[in-house]
Design a protein around this motif. Structure first.
Motif, PDB file in Angstrom:
ATOM      1  N   HIS A 176       0.811  -1.159   0.134  1.00 33.52           N
ATOM      2  CA  HIS A 176       0.180  -0.071  -0.056  1.00 33.52           C
ATOM      3  C   HIS A 176       0.815   1.137   0.057  1.00 33.52           C
ATOM      4  O   HIS A 176       0.703   2.200  -0.831  1.00 33.52           O
ATOM      5  N   GLN A 177       1.715   1.330   0.821  1.00 37.60           N
ATOM      6  CA  GLN A 177       2.582   2.441   0.729  1.00 37.60           C
ATOM      7  C   GLN A 177       3.477   2.715  -0.321  1.00 37.60           C
ATOM      8  O   GLN A 177       3.636   3.691  -0.824  1.00 37.60           O
ATOM      9  N   TRP A 178       3.955   1.761  -1.062  1.00 35.28           N
ATOM     10  CA  TRP A 178       4.663   1.370  -2.122  1.00 35.28           C
ATOM     11  C   TRP A 178       3.809   2.222  -3.268  1.00 35.28           C
ATOM     12  O   TRP A 178       4.162   2.889  -4.131  1.00 35.28           O
ATOM     13  N   GLN A 179       2.373   1.700  -3.354  1.00 39.36           N
ATOM     14  CA  GLN A 179       1.470   2.312  -4.304  1.00 39.36           C
ATOM     15  C   GLN A 179       1.318   3.886  -4.277  1.00 39.36           C
ATOM     16  O   GLN A 179       1.030   4.450  -5.215  1.00 39.36           O
ATOM     17  N   GLN A 180       1.741   4.181  -2.996  1.00 38.13           N
ATOM     18  CA  GLN A 180       1.653   5.728  -2.997  1.00 38.13           C
ATOM     19  C   GLN A 180       2.853   6.723  -3.455  1.00 38.13           C
ATOM     20  O   GLN A 180       2.785   7.642  -3.430  1.00 38.13           O
ATOM     21  N   LEU A 181       4.093   5.767  -3.703  1.00 38.60           N
ATOM     22  CA  LEU A 181       5.339   6.413  -4.156  1.00 38.60           C
ATOM     23  C   LEU A 181       4.981   7.068  -5.530  1.00 38.60           C
ATOM     24  O   LEU A 181       4.183   6.345  -6.486  1.00 38.60           O
ATOM     25  N   SER A 182       5.402   8.322  -5.985  1.00 30.48           N
ATOM     26  CA  SER A 182       5.216   8.835  -7.236  1.00 30.48           C
ATOM     27  C   SER A 182       6.686   8.984  -7.910  1.00 30.48           C
ATOM     28  O   SER A 182       6.707   8.902  -9.017  1.00 30.48           O
ATOM     29  N   ASP A 183       7.679   8.989  -7.158  1.00 31.79           N
ATOM     30  CA  ASP A 183       8.940   8.733  -7.929  1.00 31.79           C
ATOM     31  C   ASP A 183       9.467   7.405  -8.608  1.00 31.79           C
ATOM     32  O   ASP A 183       9.445   6.451  -7.928  1.00 31.79           O
ATOM     33  N   PRO A 184       9.360   7.632 -10.129  1.00 29.43           N
ATOM     34  CA  PRO A 184       9.553   6.301 -10.511  1.00 29.43           C
ATOM     35  C   PRO A 184      10.969   5.562 -10.142  1.00 29.43           C
ATOM     36  O   PRO A 184      10.914   4.387 -10.270  1.00 29.43           O
TER      37      PRO A 184
ATOM     38  N   ASP B  29      12.174   5.701  -7.060  1.00 32.18           N
ATOM     39  CA  ASP B  29      11.786   4.976  -5.968  1.00 32.18           C
ATOM     40  C   ASP B  29      10.901   3.658  -6.176  1.00 32.18           C
ATOM     41  O   ASP B  29      11.062   2.571  -5.447  1.00 32.18           O
ATOM     42  N   ILE B  30       9.923   3.874  -7.065  1.00 29.65           N
ATOM     43  CA  ILE B  30       9.081   2.939  -7.524  1.00 29.65           C
ATOM     44  C   ILE B  30       9.879   1.533  -8.131  1.00 29.65           C
ATOM     45  O   ILE B  30       9.955   0.459  -7.283  1.00 29.65           O
ATOM     46  N   ASN B  31      10.682   1.939  -8.943  1.00 34.16           N
ATOM     47  CA  ASN B  31      11.439   0.586  -9.418  1.00 34.16           C
ATOM     48  C   ASN B  31      12.670   0.103  -8.628  1.00 34.16           C
ATOM     49  O   ASN B  31      13.045  -1.123  -8.400  1.00 34.16           O
ATOM     50  N   ARG B  32      13.107   0.913  -7.617  1.00 34.54           N
ATOM     51  CA  ARG B  32      14.176   0.622  -6.486  1.00 34.54           C
ATOM     52  C   ARG B  32      13.508  -0.299  -5.611  1.00 34.54           C
ATOM     53  O   ARG B  32      14.168  -1.430  -5.180  1.00 34.54           O
ATOM     54  N   LEU B  33      12.206  -0.453  -5.250  1.00 33.68           N
ATOM     55  CA  LEU B  33      11.924  -0.963  -4.259  1.00 33.68           C
ATOM     56  C   LEU B  33      10.876  -2.353  -5.021  1.00 33.68           C
ATOM     57  O   LEU B  33      10.540  -3.125  -4.257  1.00 33.68           O
ATOM     58  N   ALA B  34      10.479  -2.303  -6.170  1.00 29.05           N
ATOM     59  CA  ALA B  34       9.932  -3.254  -6.943  1.00 29.05           C
ATOM     60  C   ALA B  34      10.390  -4.756  -6.694  1.00 29.05           C
ATOM     61  O   ALA B  34       9.525  -5.569  -6.530  1.00 29.05           O
ATOM     62  N   PRO B  35      11.696  -4.820  -6.916  1.00 29.26           N
ATOM     63  CA  PRO B  35      12.377  -6.337  -6.931  1.00 29.26           C
ATOM     64  C   PRO B  35      11.867  -7.040  -5.493  1.00 29.26           C
ATOM     65  O   PRO B  35      11.473  -8.135  -5.567  1.00 29.26           O
ATOM     66  N   GLU B  36      12.234  -6.116  -4.637  1.00 29.18           N
ATOM     67  CA  GLU B  36      12.106  -6.530  -3.108  1.00 29.18           C
ATOM     68  C   GLU B  36      10.567  -6.931  -2.910  1.00 29.18           C
ATOM     69  O   GLU B  36      10.380  -7.841  -2.499  1.00 29.18           O
ATOM     70  N   LEU B  37       9.670  -5.948  -3.414  1.00 31.43           N
ATOM     71  CA  LEU B  37       8.122  -6.363  -3.278  1.00 31.43           C
ATOM     72  C   LEU B  37       7.723  -7.300  -4.219  1.00 31.43           C
ATOM     73  O   LEU B  37       6.881  -8.158  -3.352  1.00 31.43           O
ATOM     74  N   VAL B  38       8.181  -7.580  -5.095  1.00 28.48           N
ATOM     75  CA  VAL B  38       7.829  -8.672  -6.023  1.00 28.48           C
ATOM     76  C   VAL B  38       8.185  -9.892  -5.320  1.00 28.48           C
ATOM     77  O   VAL B  38       7.439 -10.952  -5.354  1.00 28.48           O
ATOM     78  N   ALA B  39       9.382 -10.203  -4.884  1.00 31.27           N
ATOM     79  CA  ALA B  39       9.977 -11.290  -4.089  1.00 31.27           C
ATOM     80  C   ALA B  39       9.192 -11.593  -2.995  1.00 31.27           C
ATOM     81  O   ALA B  39       8.722 -12.645  -2.566  1.00 31.27           O
ATOM     82  N   LEU B  40       8.600 -10.437  -2.256  1.00 32.85           N
ATOM     83  CA  LEU B  40       7.842 -10.746  -1.164  1.00 32.85           C
ATOM     84  C   LEU B  40       6.446 -11.086  -1.436  1.00 32.85           C
ATOM     85  O   LEU B  40       5.884 -12.156  -1.042  1.00 32.85           O
ATOM     86  N   ARG B  41       5.849 -10.735  -2.702  1.00 29.66           N
ATOM     87  CA  ARG B  41       4.510 -10.921  -3.128  1.00 29.66           C
ATOM     88  C   ARG B  41       4.596 -12.603  -3.660  1.00 29.66           C
ATOM     89  O   ARG B  41       3.593 -13.188  -3.399  1.00 29.66           O
TER      90      ARG B  41
ATOM     91  N   GLU C 116       6.689  -1.793 -14.256  1.00 25.75           N
ATOM     92  CA  GLU C 116       6.948  -1.291 -15.745  1.00 25.75           C
ATOM     93  C   GLU C 116       6.637  -0.191 -16.241  1.00 25.75           C
ATOM     94  O   GLU C 116       7.548   0.366 -17.132  1.00 25.75           O
ATOM     95  N   VAL C 117       5.404  -0.029 -15.903  1.00 25.40           N
ATOM     96  CA  VAL C 117       5.076   1.549 -16.121  1.00 25.40           C
ATOM     97  C   VAL C 117       5.859   2.513 -15.860  1.00 25.40           C
ATOM     98  O   VAL C 117       6.248   3.446 -16.708  1.00 25.40           O
ATOM     99  N   SER C 118       6.491   2.550 -14.662  1.00 26.39           N
ATOM    100  CA  SER C 118       7.156   3.577 -14.103  1.00 26.39           C
ATOM    101  C   SER C 118       8.813   3.518 -14.878  1.00 26.39           C
ATOM    102  O   SER C 118       9.261   4.589 -14.907  1.00 26.39           O
ATOM    103  N   VAL C 119       8.985   2.528 -15.423  1.00 18.41           N
ATOM    104  CA  VAL C 119      10.410   2.403 -16.223  1.00 18.41           C
ATOM    105  C   VAL C 119      10.229   3.471 -17.402  1.00 18.41           C
ATOM    106  O   VAL C 119      10.927   4.099 -17.795  1.00 18.41           O
ATOM    107  N   TYR C 120       8.927   3.093 -17.912  1.00 23.54           N
ATOM    108  CA  TYR C 120       8.802   4.193 -19.191  1.00 23.54           C
ATOM    109  C   TYR C 120       8.827   5.673 -18.802  1.00 23.54           C
ATOM    110  O   TYR C 120       8.884   6.517 -19.500  1.00 23.54           O
ATOM    111  N   ASP C 121       7.922   5.915 -17.352  1.00 24.04           N
ATOM    112  CA  ASP C 121       7.941   7.041 -17.135  1.00 24.04           C
ATOM    113  C   ASP C 121       9.500   7.848 -16.829  1.00 24.04           C
ATOM    114  O   ASP C 121       9.608   8.969 -16.924  1.00 24.04           O
ATOM    115  N   THR C 122      10.340   6.901 -16.277  1.00 22.57           N
ATOM    116  CA  THR C 122      11.589   7.441 -16.076  1.00 22.57           C
ATOM    117  C   THR C 122      12.392   7.678 -17.235  1.00 22.57           C
ATOM    118  O   THR C 122      13.166   8.646 -17.488  1.00 22.57           O
TER     119      THR C 122
END
Length: 155
Positions: free
Chosen positions: A100-108, A110-122, A141-147
Protein backbone atom coordinates in the motif's frame (compact mmCIF):
# COMPACT_ATOMS: atom_id res chain seq x y z
CA UNK A 1 2.39 -12.47 21.91
CA UNK A 2 2.61 -11.11 25.46
CA UNK A 3 3.53 -7.46 25.65
CA UNK A 4 5.71 -6.63 28.59
CA UNK A 5 5.27 -3.49 30.66
CA UNK A 6 8.53 -1.90 29.49
CA UNK A 7 7.52 -2.29 25.83
CA UNK A 8 4.15 -0.66 26.51
CA UNK A 9 5.84 2.20 28.36
CA UNK A 10 8.37 2.68 25.55
CA UNK A 11 5.67 2.52 22.88
CA UNK A 12 3.69 5.20 24.72
CA UNK A 13 6.77 7.45 24.49
CA UNK A 14 6.95 6.93 20.72
CA UNK A 15 3.20 7.50 20.32
CA UNK A 16 3.32 10.68 22.41
CA UNK A 17 6.04 12.12 20.18
CA UNK A 18 4.09 11.18 17.05
CA UNK A 19 0.89 12.65 18.50
CA UNK A 20 2.79 15.92 18.99
CA UNK A 21 3.87 15.82 15.33
CA UNK A 22 7.47 15.15 16.33
CA UNK A 23 7.83 12.31 13.85
CA UNK A 24 11.59 12.47 13.38
CA UNK A 25 12.10 12.10 17.12
CA UNK A 26 9.48 9.35 17.32
CA UNK A 27 11.19 7.37 14.55
CA UNK A 28 14.61 7.85 16.13
CA UNK A 29 13.27 6.62 19.45
CA UNK A 30 11.65 3.56 17.83
CA UNK A 31 14.95 2.79 16.09
CA UNK A 32 16.82 3.14 19.38
CA UNK A 33 14.39 0.78 21.11
CA UNK A 34 14.77 -1.67 18.23
CA UNK A 35 18.57 -1.54 18.57
CA UNK A 36 18.22 -2.29 22.25
CA UNK A 37 15.83 -5.18 21.51
CA UNK A 38 18.28 -6.59 18.94
CA UNK A 39 21.17 -6.30 21.40
CA UNK A 40 19.23 -8.00 24.19
CA UNK A 41 17.16 -10.53 22.24
CA UNK A 42 18.55 -10.93 18.71
CA UNK A 43 17.78 -9.67 15.23
CA UNK A 44 14.85 -12.01 14.66
CA UNK A 45 13.34 -11.70 18.12
CA UNK A 46 9.67 -10.82 18.58
CA UNK A 47 10.80 -7.69 20.43
CA UNK A 48 12.87 -6.52 17.46
CA UNK A 49 10.01 -7.20 15.04
CA UNK A 50 7.61 -5.14 17.17
CA UNK A 51 9.97 -2.16 16.97
CA UNK A 52 10.47 -2.55 13.22
CA UNK A 53 6.69 -2.42 12.85
CA UNK A 54 6.45 0.57 15.21
CA UNK A 55 9.01 2.42 13.08
CA UNK A 56 7.09 1.55 9.89
CA UNK A 57 3.82 2.77 11.34
CA UNK A 58 5.40 5.97 12.62
CA UNK A 59 6.87 6.64 9.16
CA UNK A 60 3.36 6.12 7.77
CA UNK A 61 1.94 8.65 10.24
CA UNK A 62 4.68 11.08 9.23
CA UNK A 63 3.69 10.71 5.58
CA UNK A 64 7.05 9.16 4.68
CA UNK A 65 5.70 6.51 2.30
CA UNK A 66 9.15 5.51 1.04
CA UNK A 67 10.48 4.74 4.51
CA UNK A 68 7.23 3.17 5.60
CA UNK A 69 7.21 0.82 2.60
CA UNK A 70 10.86 -0.13 3.10
CA UNK A 71 10.46 -0.78 6.81
CA UNK A 72 7.23 -2.77 6.39
CA UNK A 73 9.12 -4.95 3.87
CA UNK A 74 11.87 -5.42 6.46
CA UNK A 75 9.31 -6.46 9.05
CA UNK A 76 7.85 -9.04 6.66
CA UNK A 77 11.29 -10.39 5.77
CA UNK A 78 12.27 -10.75 9.43
CA UNK A 79 9.01 -12.53 10.19
CA UNK A 80 9.59 -14.90 7.26
CA UNK A 81 13.20 -15.45 8.39
CA UNK A 82 11.83 -16.37 11.83
CA UNK A 83 9.94 -19.19 10.14
CA UNK A 84 6.51 -17.57 10.15
CA UNK A 85 4.23 -18.65 7.33
CA UNK A 86 3.56 -16.40 4.36
CA UNK A 87 -0.09 -16.99 5.17
CA UNK A 88 0.09 -15.79 8.78
CA UNK A 89 -1.95 -12.68 9.52
CA UNK A 90 1.10 -10.72 10.71
CA UNK A 91 3.20 -11.48 7.62
CA UNK A 92 0.31 -10.75 5.26
CA UNK A 93 -0.39 -7.48 7.05
CA UNK A 94 3.24 -6.36 6.81
CA UNK A 95 3.41 -7.14 3.08
CA UNK A 96 0.02 -5.54 2.42
CA UNK A 97 1.10 -2.39 4.26
CA UNK A 98 4.40 -2.29 2.39
CA UNK A 99 2.53 -2.71 -0.89
CA UNK A 100 0.00 0.00 0.00
CA UNK A 101 2.75 2.45 0.89
CA UNK A 102 4.68 1.54 -2.29
CA UNK A 103 1.52 2.30 -4.29
CA UNK A 104 1.62 5.84 -2.86
CA UNK A 105 5.12 6.51 -4.22
CA UNK A 106 5.31 8.94 -7.12
CA UNK A 107 9.02 8.94 -7.94
CA UNK A 108 9.71 6.35 -10.69
CA UNK A 109 13.21 5.80 -9.31
CA UNK A 110 11.85 4.83 -5.87
CA UNK A 111 9.10 2.71 -7.43
CA UNK A 112 11.60 0.69 -9.43
CA UNK A 113 14.18 0.51 -6.64
CA UNK A 114 11.68 -1.11 -4.26
CA UNK A 115 9.78 -3.18 -6.85
CA UNK A 116 12.13 -6.22 -6.96
CA UNK A 117 11.97 -6.66 -3.19
CA UNK A 118 8.19 -6.25 -3.19
CA UNK A 119 7.85 -8.74 -6.07
CA UNK A 120 9.98 -11.24 -4.12
CA UNK A 121 7.75 -10.76 -1.07
CA UNK A 122 4.55 -11.04 -3.12
CA UNK A 123 5.78 -14.34 -4.57
CA UNK A 124 6.16 -15.70 -1.03
CA UNK A 125 3.17 -13.82 0.42
CA UNK A 126 0.48 -13.50 -2.23
CA UNK A 127 -2.05 -12.08 0.22
CA UNK A 128 -5.79 -12.21 -0.07
CA UNK A 129 -6.12 -9.56 -2.75
CA UNK A 130 -6.17 -11.30 -6.12
CA UNK A 131 -3.60 -9.99 -8.59
CA UNK A 132 -1.34 -8.15 -6.11
CA UNK A 133 1.84 -9.60 -7.61
CA UNK A 134 0.82 -8.69 -11.15
CA UNK A 135 -0.13 -5.19 -9.97
CA UNK A 136 3.41 -4.65 -8.69
CA UNK A 137 4.89 -5.94 -11.91
CA UNK A 138 2.62 -3.76 -14.06
CA UNK A 139 3.27 -0.61 -12.05
CA UNK A 140 7.03 -1.05 -12.04
CA UNK A 141 7.03 -1.62 -15.82
CA UNK A 142 4.99 1.51 -16.37
CA UNK A 143 7.28 3.58 -14.16
CA UNK A 144 10.30 2.46 -16.20
CA UNK A 145 8.74 4.20 -19.17
CA UNK A 146 8.00 7.23 -17.01
CA UNK A 147 11.68 7.35 -16.10
CA UNK A 148 12.96 6.90 -19.64
CA UNK A 149 10.29 8.25 -21.98
CA UNK A 150 10.78 7.55 -25.64
CA UNK A 151 11.02 10.70 -27.69
CA UNK A 152 9.25 11.02 -31.02
CA UNK A 153 12.59 10.75 -32.83
CA UNK A 154 13.06 7.17 -31.54
CA UNK A 155 9.52 6.01 -32.14
Amino acid sequence: MDLDVSYIHQLRQVVALADDGRFTEAIKLAVAFRSEAVRLNGTRSPQAVRWIEAEAHTAYLAGDVLRSSQVWMSAAMVRLARGESGYSAEVEAAVDRAHHQWQQLSDPYDINRLAPELVALRIRVPGRQFGALEAVRRRSEVSVYDTFPMSASYA
